[in-house]
Design a protein around this motif. Structure first.
Motif, PDB file in Angstrom:
ATOM      1  N   VAL A 206      34.149  -2.707  -2.071  1.00 23.51           N
ATOM      2  CA  VAL A 206      33.337  -3.843  -2.557  1.00 23.51           C
ATOM      3  C   VAL A 206      34.300  -4.735  -3.336  1.00 23.51           C
ATOM      4  O   VAL A 206      34.788  -4.362  -4.404  1.00 23.51           O
ATOM      5  N   SER A 207      34.632  -5.867  -2.734  1.00 24.21           N
ATOM      6  CA  SER A 207      35.648  -6.729  -3.355  1.00 24.21           C
ATOM      7  C   SER A 207      35.331  -8.186  -3.100  1.00 24.21           C
ATOM      8  O   SER A 207      34.848  -8.548  -2.010  1.00 24.21           O
ATOM      9  N   GLU A 208      35.648  -9.045  -4.076  1.00 26.78           N
ATOM     10  CA  GLU A 208      35.384 -10.483  -3.906  1.00 26.78           C
ATOM     11  C   GLU A 208      36.240 -11.059  -2.788  1.00 26.78           C
ATOM     12  O   GLU A 208      36.014 -12.168  -2.336  1.00 26.78           O
ATOM     13  N   GLU A 209      37.226 -10.297  -2.334  1.00 21.32           N
ATOM     14  CA  GLU A 209      38.044 -10.764  -1.204  1.00 21.32           C
ATOM     15  C   GLU A 209      37.214 -10.814   0.091  1.00 21.32           C
ATOM     16  O   GLU A 209      37.510 -11.566   0.989  1.00 21.32           O
ATOM     17  N   CYS A 210      36.182  -9.959   0.134  1.00 21.43           N
ATOM     18  CA  CYS A 210      35.248 -10.031   1.275  1.00 21.43           C
ATOM     19  C   CYS A 210      33.853 -10.174   0.671  1.00 21.43           C
ATOM     20  O   CYS A 210      33.196  -9.171   0.356  1.00 21.43           O
ATOM     21  N   PRO A 211      33.403 -11.420   0.478  1.00 20.89           N
ATOM     22  CA  PRO A 211      32.116 -11.627  -0.225  1.00 20.89           C
ATOM     23  C   PRO A 211      30.981 -10.763   0.316  1.00 20.89           C
ATOM     24  O   PRO A 211      30.199 -10.198  -0.457  1.00 20.89           O
ATOM     25  N   ALA A 212      30.898 -10.581   1.621  1.00 20.25           N
ATOM     26  CA  ALA A 212      29.770  -9.824   2.199  1.00 20.25           C
ATOM     27  C   ALA A 212      29.820  -8.346   1.820  1.00 20.25           C
ATOM     28  O   ALA A 212      28.818  -7.630   1.946  1.00 20.25           O
ATOM     29  N   SER A 213      30.945  -7.861   1.309  1.00 21.71           N
ATOM     30  CA  SER A 213      31.034  -6.418   0.956  1.00 21.71           C
ATOM     31  C   SER A 213      30.060  -6.071  -0.161  1.00 21.71           C
ATOM     32  O   SER A 213      29.640  -4.923  -0.308  1.00 21.71           O
ATOM     33  N   ILE A 214      29.648  -7.055  -0.943  1.00 20.31           N
ATOM     34  CA  ILE A 214      28.699  -6.796  -2.035  1.00 20.31           C
ATOM     35  C   ILE A 214      27.376  -6.258  -1.480  1.00 20.31           C
ATOM     36  O   ILE A 214      26.624  -5.558  -2.171  1.00 20.31           O
ATOM     37  N   LEU A 215      27.118  -6.529  -0.206  1.00 20.94           N
ATOM     38  CA  LEU A 215      25.858  -6.077   0.407  1.00 20.94           C
ATOM     39  C   LEU A 215      25.747  -4.554   0.409  1.00 20.94           C
ATOM     40  O   LEU A 215      24.648  -4.003   0.508  1.00 20.94           O
ATOM     41  N   GLN A 216      26.887  -3.871   0.269  1.00 20.19           N
ATOM     42  CA  GLN A 216      26.850  -2.388   0.213  1.00 20.19           C
ATOM     43  C   GLN A 216      26.046  -1.912  -1.002  1.00 20.19           C
ATOM     44  O   GLN A 216      25.545  -0.801  -1.037  1.00 20.19           O
ATOM     45  N   THR A 217      25.914  -2.796  -2.014  1.00 23.70           N
ATOM     46  CA  THR A 217      25.207  -2.378  -3.242  1.00 23.70           C
ATOM     47  C   THR A 217      23.741  -2.829  -3.239  1.00 23.70           C
ATOM     48  O   THR A 217      23.033  -2.624  -4.217  1.00 23.70           O
ATOM     49  N   HIS A 218      23.299  -3.461  -2.132  1.00 23.81           N
ATOM     50  CA  HIS A 218      21.903  -3.928  -2.070  1.00 23.81           C
ATOM     51  C   HIS A 218      21.045  -2.825  -1.432  1.00 23.81           C
ATOM     52  O   HIS A 218      21.469  -2.176  -0.486  1.00 23.81           O
ATOM     53  N   PRO A 219      19.812  -2.604  -1.932  1.00 23.27           N
ATOM     54  CA  PRO A 219      18.990  -1.480  -1.461  1.00 23.27           C
ATOM     55  C   PRO A 219      18.398  -1.623  -0.059  1.00 23.27           C
ATOM     56  O   PRO A 219      17.998  -0.641   0.540  1.00 23.27           O
ATOM     57  N   ASP A 220      18.342  -2.855   0.475  1.00 18.90           N
ATOM     58  CA  ASP A 220      17.631  -3.017   1.752  1.00 18.90           C
ATOM     59  C   ASP A 220      18.330  -4.053   2.627  1.00 18.90           C
ATOM     60  O   ASP A 220      17.902  -5.211   2.709  1.00 18.90           O
ATOM     61  N   VAL A 221      19.417  -3.617   3.290  1.00 23.31           N
ATOM     62  CA  VAL A 221      20.188  -4.521   4.156  1.00 23.31           C
ATOM     63  C   VAL A 221      20.162  -3.984   5.587  1.00 23.31           C
ATOM     64  O   VAL A 221      20.406  -2.799   5.806  1.00 23.31           O
ATOM     65  N   THR A 222      19.838  -4.864   6.525  1.00 28.76           N
ATOM     66  CA  THR A 222      19.919  -4.516   7.948  1.00 28.76           C
ATOM     67  C   THR A 222      20.979  -5.395   8.592  1.00 28.76           C
ATOM     68  O   THR A 222      20.973  -6.618   8.379  1.00 28.76           O
ATOM     69  N   LEU A 223      21.893  -4.775   9.336  1.00 28.21           N
ATOM     70  CA  LEU A 223      22.880  -5.522  10.102  1.00 28.21           C
ATOM     71  C   LEU A 223      22.493  -5.452  11.574  1.00 28.21           C
ATOM     72  O   LEU A 223      22.195  -4.355  12.069  1.00 28.21           O
ATOM     73  N   ILE A 224      22.463  -6.583  12.231  1.00 30.01           N
ATOM     74  CA  ILE A 224      22.302  -6.610  13.685  1.00 30.01           C
ATOM     75  C   ILE A 224      23.596  -7.203  14.236  1.00 30.01           C
ATOM     76  O   ILE A 224      23.900  -8.375  13.956  1.00 30.01           O
ATOM     77  N   ILE A 225      24.375  -6.355  14.934  1.00 26.74           N
ATOM     78  CA  ILE A 225      25.672  -6.812  15.405  1.00 26.74           C
ATOM     79  C   ILE A 225      25.863  -6.398  16.866  1.00 26.74           C
ATOM     80  O   ILE A 225      25.294  -5.376  17.300  1.00 26.74           O
ATOM     81  N   ASP A 226      26.635  -7.166  17.598  1.00 24.29           N
ATOM     82  CA  ASP A 226      26.858  -6.757  18.991  1.00 24.29           C
ATOM     83  C   ASP A 226      28.070  -5.828  19.044  1.00 24.29           C
ATOM     84  O   ASP A 226      28.759  -5.618  18.035  1.00 24.29           O
ATOM     85  N   GLU A 227      28.303  -5.274  20.243  1.00 26.70           N
ATOM     86  CA  GLU A 227      29.376  -4.271  20.377  1.00 26.70           C
ATOM     87  C   GLU A 227      30.738  -4.863  20.007  1.00 26.70           C
ATOM     88  O   GLU A 227      31.572  -4.201  19.405  1.00 26.70           O
ATOM     89  N   ALA A 228      30.921  -6.134  20.289  1.00 25.83           N
ATOM     90  CA  ALA A 228      32.217  -6.773  19.982  1.00 25.83           C
ATOM     91  C   ALA A 228      32.428  -6.869  18.463  1.00 25.83           C
ATOM     92  O   ALA A 228      33.489  -6.575  17.941  1.00 25.83           O
ATOM     93  N   ALA A 229      31.388  -7.216  17.750  1.00 28.65           N
ATOM     94  CA  ALA A 229      31.503  -7.340  16.282  1.00 28.65           C
ATOM     95  C   ALA A 229      31.596  -5.958  15.637  1.00 28.65           C
ATOM     96  O   ALA A 229      32.096  -5.825  14.517  1.00 28.65           O
ATOM     97  N   ALA A 230      31.118  -4.933  16.366  1.00 25.96           N
ATOM     98  CA  ALA A 230      31.129  -3.553  15.825  1.00 25.96           C
ATOM     99  C   ALA A 230      32.422  -2.823  16.148  1.00 25.96           C
ATOM    100  O   ALA A 230      32.641  -1.687  15.719  1.00 25.96           O
ATOM    101  N   LYS A 231      33.312  -3.505  16.845  1.00 27.84           N
ATOM    102  CA  LYS A 231      34.509  -2.875  17.457  1.00 27.84           C
ATOM    103  C   LYS A 231      35.358  -2.076  16.461  1.00 27.84           C
ATOM    104  O   LYS A 231      35.899  -1.027  16.794  1.00 27.84           O
ATOM    105  N   LEU A 232      35.486  -2.564  15.242  1.00 32.34           N
ATOM    106  CA  LEU A 232      36.414  -1.927  14.292  1.00 32.34           C
ATOM    107  C   LEU A 232      35.710  -0.954  13.349  1.00 32.34           C
ATOM    108  O   LEU A 232      36.332  -0.405  12.436  1.00 32.34           O
ATOM    109  N   LEU A 233      34.418  -0.738  13.578  1.00 31.64           N
ATOM    110  CA  LEU A 233      33.695   0.226  12.728  1.00 31.64           C
ATOM    111  C   LEU A 233      34.094   1.639  13.126  1.00 31.64           C
ATOM    112  O   LEU A 233      34.158   1.952  14.301  1.00 31.64           O
TER     113      LEU A 233
END
Ligand SMILES: N[C@@H]1[C@@H](O)[C@H](O)[C@@H](COP(=O)(O)O)O[C@@H]1O
Length: 236
Positions: A206-233
């Protein structure tokens, strides 16, 4: 964080529509909305549906500084064209890109967000992990503010303008602090160019270098991503 991996952006739009339909079912009346290429298929599915937003309020994430609401490149115009024309809300708020008193506009937008707590916040994500126009280094507690757009964001958004020199260099953006107050958050991302930002968002620190990383601390987040965007998970 709930991660839904779909085949492509069309499948993502259908899944995104379901999140909106469920939210309305559960009594949601205030929706935080996003612009850009990502949410287009979700808006298309909503427009095709019988969802009724006439008693709902929308609050958009951002608007370019200097563009009028009627400018074809403004986010006002984008929202009118992609959603509001066919699915009007009781009240829709976007920052006024031509505000004469900037501080008053920013303060008024914060008040609007306070007066209308967001039930479901829709987000896209920039290739550098920005959400709204909160670029890397943005304060996680930030409220509505004026942002100087990074070169990468200007380049990424140039496709909507005649040429890159026409892309505004500043925007008014809802702050990360306001985004995190939403009850539920739906982030969509499609394409390999978002894979790094998604991996950093979901599995990075969780770092300000990646603003969206703060979402890890939110209680109710859903990600909808395609296989290409999920490639590095890892271990998806
Ligand atoms: N301000 C918008 C963001 O709200 C959006 O999420 C991002 C990604 O845009 P796209 O969905 O076109 O990739 O671009 C812009 O910076």
């Amino acid at each position: 964080m709930k991660v839904i991996i779909v085949k492509d952006q069309n499948a993502g739009g259908k899944a995104g529509y379901e999140v909106f339909a469920n939210a309305i079912e559960e009594g949601a009346t205030v929706f935080g909305l996003a612009t850009g290429g990502t949410p287009e298929t979700t808006y298309q599915e909503i427009v095709k549906s019988d969802l009724d937003f006439s008693k709902c309020t929308s609050i958009n994430l951002d608007e370019y500084v200097g563009l009028s609401a009627t400018d074809p490149q403004s986010y006002h115009h984008y929202m009118q064209e992609h959603l509001f024309e066919n699915k009007p809300f009781k009240k829709s708020y976007l920052p006024d890109g031509q505000a004469t008193d900037e501080n008053a506009e920013l303060k008024a937008y914060d008040q609007t967000i306070q007066d209308n707590p967001i039930d479901l916040q829709l987000l896209g994500i920039g290739t550098n992990g920005h959400i709204g126009f909160n670029e890397p280094g943005s304060d996680f507690k930030g409220q509505t503010h004026k942002v100087k757009l990074t070169d990468s964001t200007i380049a990424a958004n140039a496709r909507y303008f005649e040429d890159e020199t026409q892309v505004p260099h500043y925007a008014y953006s809802m702050g990360i602090g306001s985004i995190m107050q939403a009850k539920k958050i739906l982030l969509e991302a499609y394409g390999e160019n978002k894979a790094e930002a998604i991996a950093a968002t979901v599995q990075g620190p969780v770092s300000e270098e990646c603003p969206a990383s703060i979402l890890q601390t939110h209680p109710d987040v859903t990600l909808i991503i395609d296989e290409a965007a999920a490639k590095l998970l890892k271990n998806k």
